[in-house]
Design an enzyme around this catalytic site. Structure first.
Site, PDB file in Angstrom:
ATOM      1  N   PRO A 204       0.831  -1.206   0.000  1.00 43.99           N
ATOM      2  CA  PRO A 204       0.000   0.000   0.000  1.00 43.99           C
ATOM      3  C   PRO A 204       0.866   1.257   0.000  1.00 43.99           C
ATOM      4  CG  PRO A 204      -0.702  -1.552   1.699  1.00 43.99           C
ATOM      5  CD  PRO A 204       0.610  -2.046   1.178  1.00 43.99           C
ATOM      6  N   GLY A 206       2.713   4.560   1.135  1.00 42.01           N
ATOM      7  CA  GLY A 206       3.210   5.060   2.413  1.00 42.01           C
ATOM      8  C   GLY A 206       3.840   4.034   3.313  1.00 42.01           C
ATOM      9  N   THR A 207       4.078   2.810   2.813  1.00 42.86           N
ATOM     10  CA  THR A 207       4.642   1.772   3.681  1.00 42.86           C
ATOM     11  C   THR A 207       6.170   1.761   3.674  1.00 42.86           C
ATOM     12  OG1 THR A 207       4.301   0.213   1.847  1.00 42.86           O
ATOM     13  CG2 THR A 207       2.646   0.249   3.589  1.00 42.86           C
ATOM     14  N   LYS A 209       8.414   1.797   0.694  1.00 38.17           N
ATOM     15  CA  LYS A 209       9.091   1.072  -0.391  1.00 38.17           C
ATOM     16  C   LYS A 209      10.282   1.874  -0.919  1.00 38.17           C
ATOM     17  CE  LYS A 209       5.191   0.785  -2.715  1.00 38.17           C
ATOM     18  NZ  LYS A 209       4.233   1.291  -1.706  1.00 38.17           N
ATOM     19  N   THR A 210      10.075   3.151  -1.163  1.00 44.94           N
ATOM     20  CA  THR A 210      11.173   4.000  -1.656  1.00 44.94           C
ATOM     21  C   THR A 210      12.268   4.130  -0.607  1.00 44.94           C
ATOM     22  OG1 THR A 210       9.598   5.248  -2.999  1.00 44.94           O
ATOM     23  CG2 THR A 210      11.731   6.267  -2.588  1.00 44.94           C
ATOM     24  N   HIS A 425     -26.480   8.464  17.821  1.00 42.00           N
ATOM     25  CA  HIS A 425     -25.859   7.654  16.761  1.00 42.00           C
ATOM     26  C   HIS A 425     -24.500   7.130  17.225  1.00 42.00           C
ATOM     27  CE1 HIS A 425     -25.052   6.606  12.454  1.00 42.00           C
ATOM     28  NE2 HIS A 425     -23.805   6.739  12.872  1.00 42.00           N
ATOM     29  N   GLU A 426     -23.670   8.018  17.735  1.00 47.11           N
ATOM     30  CA  GLU A 426     -22.339   7.603  18.172  1.00 47.11           C
ATOM     31  C   GLU A 426     -22.416   6.729  19.431  1.00 47.11           C
ATOM     32  OE1 GLU A 426     -19.945   7.999  16.243  1.00 47.11           O
ATOM     33  OE2 GLU A 426     -20.911   9.449  14.906  1.00 47.11           O
ATOM     34  N   HIS A 429     -22.947   3.083  18.428  1.00 51.18           N
ATOM     35  CA  HIS A 429     -21.700   2.370  18.111  1.00 51.18           C
ATOM     36  C   HIS A 429     -20.974   1.962  19.389  1.00 51.18           C
ATOM     37  CE1 HIS A 429     -21.956   3.064  13.850  1.00 51.18           C
ATOM     38  NE2 HIS A 429     -21.970   4.390  13.986  1.00 51.18           N
ATOM     39  N   ASP A 501     -21.197   4.187   7.252  1.00 56.85           N
ATOM     40  CA  ASP A 501     -21.287   2.900   7.953  1.00 56.85           C
ATOM     41  C   ASP A 501     -21.872   1.826   7.040  1.00 56.85           C
ATOM     42  OD1 ASP A 501     -20.346   4.165  10.244  1.00 56.85           O
ATOM     43  OD2 ASP A 501     -22.371   4.668  10.928  1.00 56.85           O
TER      44      ASP A 501
END
Length: 663
Positions: A204, A206-207, A209-210, A425-426, A429, A501
Site C-alpha cells: 500500500p 506510504g509503507t 518502499k522507496t 448515533h455515536e 456504536h 457505515d
C-alpha cells in the site's frame, strides 16, 4: 523586472558595449580631415612633420601631422592615385628634409584587423540571433536535443540506513543479500550463484518502499538512480524507448549501482490491454525495458528495484524469472512495527514525559509509516501553534483525529435536535463495542464534526489478527449498524448520517460472500481476485458466474446485513439506559475517552468513585503520616531540650563543688 533577470543580461550588455567601442574607435579620430581640393591648395603652405601614404589601386590614403600655431595637428586626406598626384605629393613632402615620410603597401596591412573589421558585424548579428533563439527555447521548454535523454536522477553518498527503516524487519532480511552482492559480487559468482536482476516491492502507499530501496543503496554505498514510470512516456514516438536505453547506459557506467523505478505500473501495464490499440508509445517503452533487463550481463552490477501498489496490472513478461525475479511485499506495520516507526520519527521531537509511544502505536491500527510520521508532524505543528515548548499527549490525540478525519469544524453549530441525533448515533456504536465480544473496542467517541462526518467513534480491534474469522467480520458489521439502529429505536426515524457505515458494512459483506466463501454458497470465489478494475483488461471480460448465482449472492449479502442489524437492535434494546447515559454525556461533554466510557458503564459517572476513595484514603494516610512525623519530631525536640537543661544544671553543680574545694 526581476533583479536576477537584469543580472543575467549584464554580460551580454558588457560584450556589446566593448564591440561598439572598438568599432567606433576604428572609424573616429581627432585628426583633421581635408578634402582633395583643400589639401592641394594648402599643401605648399603647410609645414608637415610626418606623413604616411597608403598606395591603393585607385586612391592614396594619406595621414600624418603638421605644425599649426606652434602645435602639432593630425590630418587625413584621400587623393586619386595618378602619376601627377604621386609626383606632386612626393615633391611637397620632400621639401622639408626633417620630415618623416612612410609609404605603405596596402596589401601588407594588418590582416587580423582587416579580418575582424570585416567579419565582426556578422559575428555580432549571429550572436544576437543565437541568444534570441536560446531564450525562446528556454522559455517554451523546447529542448529538442534532450527528448531522448533519461530523466533518472543519480544520488551518491546516500545517508539512509536500515536503522532509519522501521517496521519491516523481514523485508530488510530479504534485501541483505543484494547488499552483499553489490559489495563483493565475486563471492557469488565463484559459487555459481546468480543474484536477482530485479526486485519488485509491492504494498500500500506510504509503507516505505522507496525508503527501503534507498537504505539498500546506503548500506551498499553505491550510486542510486531514481526515476518514475511516468518519466519514460512522452507524446513523441520512440522517446520512452530511447530514455530506457540511455538510463541503462548511464547505469552501466556507474556500476555497481541501484536503479529505482517508482510506480512502474505507469509503464509496465499489460500489453494489448489499451483501449486505442496495442502499438502505442507506452508498449514500445515496455518492450525496450524488457529487452534491457534481459540483456544485462551477469556481472554488470546493476540491480533494478521497482515499486508499485498495483501488481495485478503488470505485464507477465515483466515478472518472469530473469527480470523481476523476486517480489517483496511491504505490508502495513503491526503494533510493534508502528512502535518502532514512531521511535524513528520521534528522534528530533520534544515529547512530553507522559507521552507513551507504545500506547500511541496501539491506537493507530491500519496506519502506514507515512501516516505515523504525519501524526508526529501534526502534533509538533499544533504544539507550535499553541506556543508550547513540548508536544503534549493532547496534541498527538488531536493529530490522530486530523489524519483520520480532518480538522475539527468547531465553528459548525448543530441544532439541539441534530446534536441529540448525532449523540445517540455515536452512542449506539459505543454500546455495541462495549457489549458485543467480537466487536472492536471503543477508544474514543466525539460529536465534534470532522470532514464529512458529524461525529465519529474510534474503534480499534482488541487483537490484531492476520486471519480474521467470520465472527470477527460479523462483529464489525454489527458495530457499524449500531448508529443506524440507535436512531431507529430512539427517534423512530433514520438519517443520512449512517451512509459511510452502510458502505463499509456492504463492502465487508460482499467480500465475505464473493471472496472468502463465508456464506451458504460455499467456498467458491465469485470475483476475479484482482482488486481494482483495470479498464483495458476488464472492459470486455464478463462475470465468471451466471445470473442465478448473482441473485443468490445478493440474497446472501442481504442476509448477512439483516442478521447483524437484528443483533445490533437486540443489544441496543437490552442496554437502552446505557445508550441514553452515554448520549446525554456526549451532549454535555462532546468528547469522551474509553476510560470514561467504562466508568459510565460500571459506575454511571465519568469518574471512578473507587479511584476517588482510593485517592482520599491515600491522602488521609499521607496526612496522618505527616502528623505522626511532626509529633515525633516535636517529642524528640522536647527530649533534647530537657536533656540539655539537665546537663546544664549538672555542670553548674559540678562547678560549684569545685569552687568550694578550692576554698
Amino acid at each position: 523586472m526581476n533583479n536576477k533577470k537584469v543580472v543575467s543580461f549584464l554580460p551580454y550588455i558588457a560584450v556589446i558595449g566593448i564591440l561598439l567601442l572598438l568599432i567606433s574607435s576604428r572609424f573616429t579620430s581627432n585628426a583633421k580631415s581635408f578634402t582633395y581640393n583643400e589639401f592641394l591648395n594648402k599643401a605648399d603652405k603647410i609645414e608637415f612633420k610626418s606623413a604616411e601614404m597608403s598606395m591603393g589601386t585607385t586612391v592614396i590614403d594619406i595621414s600624418g601631422t603638421y605644425m599649426e600655431k606652434g602645435k602639432e595637428v593630425g590630418f587625413m586626406v584621400s587623393v586619386p592615385n595618378t602619376e601627377s598626384n604621386v609626383e606632386t605629393l612626393t615633391k611637397t613632402f620632400q621639401k622639408n628634409k626633417k620630415m618623416k615620410l612612410v609609404v605603405n603597401d596596402p596589401n601588407r596591412e594588418n590582416f587580423l584587423m582587416s579580418f575582424l573589421m570585416n567579419i565582426l558585424p556578422f559575428i555580432f548579428i549571429a550572436g544576437i540571433a543565437f541568444f534570441m533563439f536560446s531564450k525562446m527555447n528556454a522559455g517554451g521548454n523546447n529542448k529538442a536535443f534532450e527528448f531522448s535523454k533519461s530523466k533518472a536522477r543519480m544520488e551518491g553518498n546516500i545517508k539512509v540506513r536500515f536503522k532509519d527503516v522501521a517496521g519491516c524487519d523481514e523485508e530488510k532480511e530479504e534485501v541483505k543479500e543484494i547488499i552483499d552482492y553489490l559489495k563483493d559480487p565475486k563471492r557469488f559468482t565463484d559459487m555459481g550463484a546468480r543474484i536477482p536482476k530485479g526486485m519488485l516491492m509491492v504494498g500500500p502507499p506510504g509503507t516505505g518502499k522507496t525508503l527501503l530501496a534507498k537504505a539498500v543503496a546506503g548500506e551498499a554505498d553505491v550510486p542510486f538512480f531514481s526515476i518514475s514510470g511516468s518519466d519514460f512516456v512522452e507524446m513523441f514516438v520512440g522517446t520512452g524507448a530511447s530514455r530506457v536505453r540511455d538510463m541503462f547506459k548511464k547505469a552501466a557506467q556507474a556500476a555497481p549501482c541501484i536503479v529505482f523505478i517508482d510506480e512502474i505500473d505507469a509503464v509496465g501495464r499489460q500489453r494489448g490491454a489499451g483501449m486505442g490499440g496495442g502499438n502505442d508509445e507506452r508498449e514500445q517503452t515496455l518492450n525496450q525495458l524488457l529487452v534491457e533487463m534481459d540483456g544485462m550481463g551477469e556481472n554488470k552490477g546493476i540491480v533494478i528495484i521497482a515499486a508499485t501498489n498495483r501488481p495485478d496490472v503488470l505485464d507477465p513478461a515483466l515478472l518472469r524469472s530473469g527480470r523481476f525475479d523476486r517480489q517483496i511485499t511491504v505490508n502495513l506495520p503491526d503494533k510493534r512495527g508502528r512502535y518502532e516507526i514512531l521511535k524513528v520519527h520521534a528522534r528530533n521531537k520534544k515529547l512530553a514525559a507522559d507521552v507513551n509511544l507504545e500506547n500511541l502505536a496501539k491506537r493507530t491500527p491500519g496506519f502506514s509509516g507515512a501516516d505515523l510520521e504525519n501524526v508526529l508532524n501534526e502534533g509538533a505543528i499544533l504544539a507550535v501553534r499553541g506556543k508550547r515548548k513540548i508536544i503534549t499527549l493532547d496534541d498527538l490525540d488531536e493529530a490522530i483525529d486530523r489524519v483520520m478525519m480532518g480538522p475539527a469544524k468547531k465553528s459548525k453549530k448543530y441544532s439541539d435536535k441534530e446534536k441529540r441525533l448525532v449523540a445517540y448515533h455515536e452512542a449506539g456504536h459505543a454500546v455495541i463495542g462495549l457489549k458485543l465480544e467480537s466487536a472492536d473496542n471503543v477508544e474514543k467517541v466525539t460529536i465534534i464534526p470532522r470532514g464529512e462526518a458529524g461525529g465519529y467513534n474510534m474503534m480499534i480491534p482488541g487483537e490484531e489478527k492476520m486471519f480474521p474469522t467470520k465472527a470477527d467480520f460479523m462483529g464489525q458489521i454489527t458495530g457499524l449498524m449500531g448508529g443506524r439502529v440507535a436512531e431507529e429505536v430512539i427517534f423512530d426515524e433514520i438519517s443520512a448520517g449512517a451512509s459511510n457505515d452502510i458502505q463499509k458494512a456492504t463492502k465487508i459483506a460482499k467480500a465475505m460472500v464473493r471472496s472468502w466463501g463465508m456464506s451458504s454458497l460455499g467456498p467458491i470465489q465469485y470475483d476475479d481476485g484482482t482488486g481494482n478494475v483495470f479498464l483495458g483488461r476488464d472492459y470486455s471480460s464478463g462475470s465468471n458466474y451466471s445470473g442465478e448465482i448473482a441473485y443468490e449472492i445478493d440474497k446472501e449479502i442481504r442476509k448477512i446485513i439483516n442478521e447483524c442489524h437484528e443483533q445490533a437492535k437486540q443489544i441496543i434494546l437490552e442496554n437502552k439506559d446505557l445508550l441514553t447515559l452515554i448520549a446525554d454525556t456526549l451532549v454535555e461533554e462532546e468528547t469522551i475517552t474509553s476510560e470514561q466510557i467504562m466508568n459510565l458503564m460500571n459506575y454511571g459517572t465519568l469518574d471512578n468513585p473507587n479511584e476517588e476513595k482510593k485517592q482520599t484514603i491515600e491522602k488521609l494516610e499521607a496526612d496522618a503520616t505527616d502528623v505522626f512525623e511532626t509529633e515525633r519530631v516535636e517529642e524528640q525536640t522536647a527530649a533534647n531540650e530537657l536533656a540539655e537543661s539537665e546537663l546544664d544544671e549538672a555542670l553548674k553543680e559540678l562547678t560549684k563543688d569545685d569552687f568550694h574545694d578550692e576554698n
